[in-house]
Design an enzyme around this catalytic site. Structure first.
Site, PDB file in Angstrom:
ATOM      1  N   SER A  95      52.242  27.500   0.593  1.00  0.00           N
ATOM      2  CA  SER A  95      51.303  28.185  -0.298  1.00  0.00           C
ATOM      3  C   SER A  95      50.129  27.262  -0.555  1.00  0.00           C
ATOM      4  CB  SER A  95      51.981  28.488  -1.631  1.00  0.00           C
ATOM      5  OG  SER A  95      52.155  27.291  -2.363  1.00  0.00           O
ATOM      6  N   ASP A  96      49.003  27.838  -0.939  1.00  0.00           N
ATOM      7  CA  ASP A  96      47.987  26.981  -1.535  1.00  0.00           C
ATOM      8  C   ASP A  96      48.567  26.524  -2.872  1.00  0.00           C
ATOM      9  OD1 ASP A  96      45.738  25.553  -2.183  1.00  0.00           O
ATOM     10  OD2 ASP A  96      44.345  27.109  -1.521  1.00  0.00           O
ATOM     11  N   TRP A  97      47.959  25.502  -3.424  1.00  0.00           N
ATOM     12  CA  TRP A  97      48.540  24.850  -4.602  1.00  0.00           C
ATOM     13  C   TRP A  97      48.468  25.777  -5.829  1.00  0.00           C
ATOM     14  CZ3 TRP A  97      49.088  22.693  -0.362  1.00  0.00           C
ATOM     15  CH2 TRP A  97      49.609  21.421  -0.191  1.00  0.00           C
TER      16      TRP A  97
END
Ligand code: BGC
Length: 715
Positions: free
Chosen positions: A257-259
């Site tokens: 995932s993106d953060w």
């Protein structure tokens, strides 16, 4: 540790696990053996971050932690484990490479390879396993605060550069991460906005670079983006992740995932996410893919097979990187190997080849013997950009500013007087008249003037987390530039920006204009070399530069930034030059445009097509001649036009390009192969790419608006 050593350790571990060394060539077997040895708790521990940029290790099985790091300009400064703060290391200064927009502006795929290799080498020295680049979202609006981190407005140019970069970086035994998948084309509301886009535009514009990264470059990881697509968050989007990425494209690596971009345990687990990085809530125990996932498996809501599939992908990456059984990388004492001259030279070559000469009325290159006093004006003459912009932050080994570059080149032979010209402040509209007055005085008494203006990485400009409010130059730069040109017409403007800026207020009065994105550690050297003619500029625009924001398709046809949480891409497939060309709107400078200190002519276009079953080849050959007096490099562009299509198509689309180096007077033959995709469009009814037989035109030229030779074929 060298490769042989790693292989040795791998064998020992696999032997301990009961896999004999003679089986060591089967990745699948190694992975399955490891999966069978993991407990459910151990498996879950691998599916989310352990610190901000690492995952957990399982030492008893020789499964190490994954060390991740940003970003596209090189290895980010070391981050503290449990916050966004710097770890305050003293040995993490690295090579600072040009932004990916600069790489795209070179149109040189060999440089993309060199970049990837140098980038990978730095990552290995810093002990990183997965580097969070390249960013490859398409430039849809000139306002996107992260366009400078991405490559271009065109899927073909983006793909060609990304593929070479990825292959080269991954050949260094690291993984890279194609991001942000997908449709993260604006920073404004990026965490909540829902993108609605037609299937055709999705396939033809927004996905091809990811598709090429998977199919051609075998990228080992992909990062899901923050936004939603058709109502579902990208990191939990079954259509994007399971259907397209994993089923259709047969992606074998891992999806992270993106953060903070994961929102729900069940959806993330079932819809294709493999690793959740940084919980939205920020605290370690708040991972959706942590305890709640464990509970869901234990309660039977989620089948353990789903978990195994994620582990399979993570271990696949680790085995590919020869990580299993490897001890934690010890990078102490390796600082001296970072940013070494060989890699600085790569950064310099990319920088030099990326600078775009947009206007030149006999003002460039400057003749060193004719200038006694040079006025250098503008905050960007002295600004260092490495430490700004968001996650792409770099602690550069060094960064030569434009003023330093000029001083190094000119030594004592030219007197340089510097004026700041404009002050950087939070208020983007603020203008400082005192600074303008001082700059006018400086310019008036000089033989030549260079203004270094444009954007920077301050929040609200070329910076993650927000978009620019408009295309206007900030801090009163328009007034400054107009006044300085009035005071001394022998003025050259150097715009440093990763995005288009509005130059309409002074462009007609300006005799010389260079345009460049962020150039990395050798910024000043590259610019001085170009300004004084040691290097002939050869970059071309990787995006269209509109006259005004309202001309840009996302703003003229589409929606931006959207309303009520939705943004509809009504601009559809008409992104960038596809729109300007087809709708006959003249941009200030078109996609693919860039001048040189020499001139080129094009001749002898030949096109031969051949077909063997499904295999289709179209060979395009032509010659280019350097018709001027200086050696130079020309970027020849091949566009395909399909005038008789059942579905509307853009007037032309880029399908090939070649950068050719030519001495004065020299001619060279260029040969390019176009495959069937170059002629196809995506048919949403048939749900596939189709090649419609009929008439096609092969258009060859020096820019999207400057076709010099053409050839008609019937397919
Ligand atoms: C960015 C990513 C980056 C990640 C880690 C996010 O905010 O969107 O591009 O890789 O942070 O720093």
């Amino acid at each position: 540790m060298n490769k042989k050593f790693r292989l040795f350790f791998l064998c020992i571990f696999l032997c301990l696990l009961g896999v004999s060394c003679k089986d060591a060539d089967s990745i699948e077997q190694k992975v399955e053996k490891l999966i069978a040895s993991l407990t459910l708790e151990e498996k879950i521990s691998l599916l989310h971050g352990n610190t901000y940029f690492t995952t957990a290790a399982i030492p008893r099985l020789g499964i190490p932690a994954l060390h991740l790091s940003d970003g596209p300009c090189g290895v980010r400064e070391e981050n503290s484990p449990d916050s966004w703060n710097s770890a305050n290391w003293t040995n993490d200064s690295t090579a600072y490479f040009p932004a990916l927009t600069s790489l795209a502006a070179t149109w040189n795929t060999e440089l993309a390879t060199d970049f990837g290799k140098a980038y990978g080498e730095e990552a290995v020295i810093r002990g990183k396993d997965i580097m969070l680049a390249p960013g490859m979202n398409i430039h849809r609006t000139p306002l996107n605060g992260r366009n400078w981190e991405y490559l271009s407005e065109d899927p073909f140019l983006t793909s060609r550069m990304a593929v070479n970069f990825i292959k080269a970086a991954q050949s260094e035994e690291i993984a890279v991460c194609a991001k942000h998948f997908a449709l993260n084309n604006q920073e404004l509301d990026r965490g909540t906005i829902n993108v609605e886009v037609s299937e055709r535009a999705l396939r033809e514009i927004y996905l091809p670079s990811f598709e090429a990264s998977v199919k051609e470059a075998e990228v080992l990881s992909v990062m899901g983006s923050y936004n939603k697509f058709r109502g579902k968050y990208a990191c939990q989007n079954p259509y994007l992740l399971n259907k397209i990425l994993k089923d259709e494209w047969r992606f074998r690596g891992l999806v992270m995932s993106d953060w903070g971009a994961t929102h729900n345990t069940m959806e993330a687990a079932m819809n294709g996410l493999d690793i959740e990085m940084l919980p939205v809530a920020g605290t370690k125990n708040a991972y959706f893919m942590g305890q709640p996932l464990l509970d869901s498996v234990k309660s039977g809501k989620i089948d353990e097979k789903i978990i195994d599939e994620k582990i399979r992908r993570i271990l696949y990456v680790m085995v590919k990187l020869n990580m299993i059984g490897k001890s934690e990388p010890d990078t102490t004492g390796m600082a001296a190997l970072l940013g070494i001259p060989a890699r600085a030279k790569t950064a310099l070559r990319i920088a030099e080849e990326s600078v775009i000469l947009l206007k030149n009325e006999h003002s460039l290159p400057f003749n060193i013997t004719k200038i006694k006093t040079l006025a250098v004006i503008g905050d960007n003459a002295t600004r260092r950009h490495a430490r700004g912009g968001g996650s792409t932050i770099i602690k550069a080994k060094y960064e030569i500013t434009p003023l330093e570059g000029l001083r190094q080149k000119l030594g004592k032979s030219v007197k340089i007087n510097f004026s700041q010209g404009y002050a950087v402040s939070k208020n983007l509209k603020a203008k400082d008249q005192e600074l303008i007055n001082e700059a006018i005085k400086n310019a008036a008494s000089a033989d030549a003037v260079i203004i270094f203006g444009g954007l920077n990485h301050e929040p609200g400009l070329d910076c993650e987390g927000a978009d620019r409010p408009d295309m206007t130059l900030s801090y009163g730069q328009d007034e400054l530039i107009k006044a300085v040109i009035r005071a001394n017409p022998n003025t050259v403007v150097v715009m440093i920006a990763g995005n288009p800026v509005d130059m309409s207020k002074w462009i007609d009065d300006c005799k010389g204009l260079l345009y460049t994105s962020y150039l990395g550690m050798e910024t000043g050297t590259a610019l001085a070399n170009i300004l004084f003619g040691d290097v002939n500029p050869s970059g071309k625009l990787p995006y269209s530069l509109p006259v005004k924001l309202g001309d840009s398709p996302a703003h003229a046809l589409g929606e931006y930034p959207g309303a009520n949480g939705n943004v509809r891409y009504n601009d559809d497939i008409y992104v960038g030059y596809r729109y300007y060309d087809t709708k006959n709107i003249k941009p200030l400078f078109p996609f693919g445009f860039g001048l040189s200190y020499t001139t080129f002519s094009y001749q002898n276009l030949k096109v031969e097509t051949s077909r063997e079953g499904e295999l289709f080849n179209c060979k395009v050959t032509f010659s280019i001649t350097n018709t001027g007096n200086a050696a130079g490099k020309e970027i020849a562009q091949v566009y395909v036009s399909d005038p008789e299509s059942t579905l509307p198509r853009p007037l032309k689309e880029l399908k090939g390009f070649s950068k050719v180096s030519l001495k004065a007077g020299e001619s060279k033959k260029v040969e390019l192969i176009l495959n069937s995709r170059a002629f196809q469009f995506y048919d949403p009814e048939k749900k596939q790419w189709v090649l419609e037989p009929g008439k096609f035109e092969i258009l060859v030229g020096s820019a999207s608006d400057n076709i010099l030779i053409k050839f008609q074929i019937i397919l």
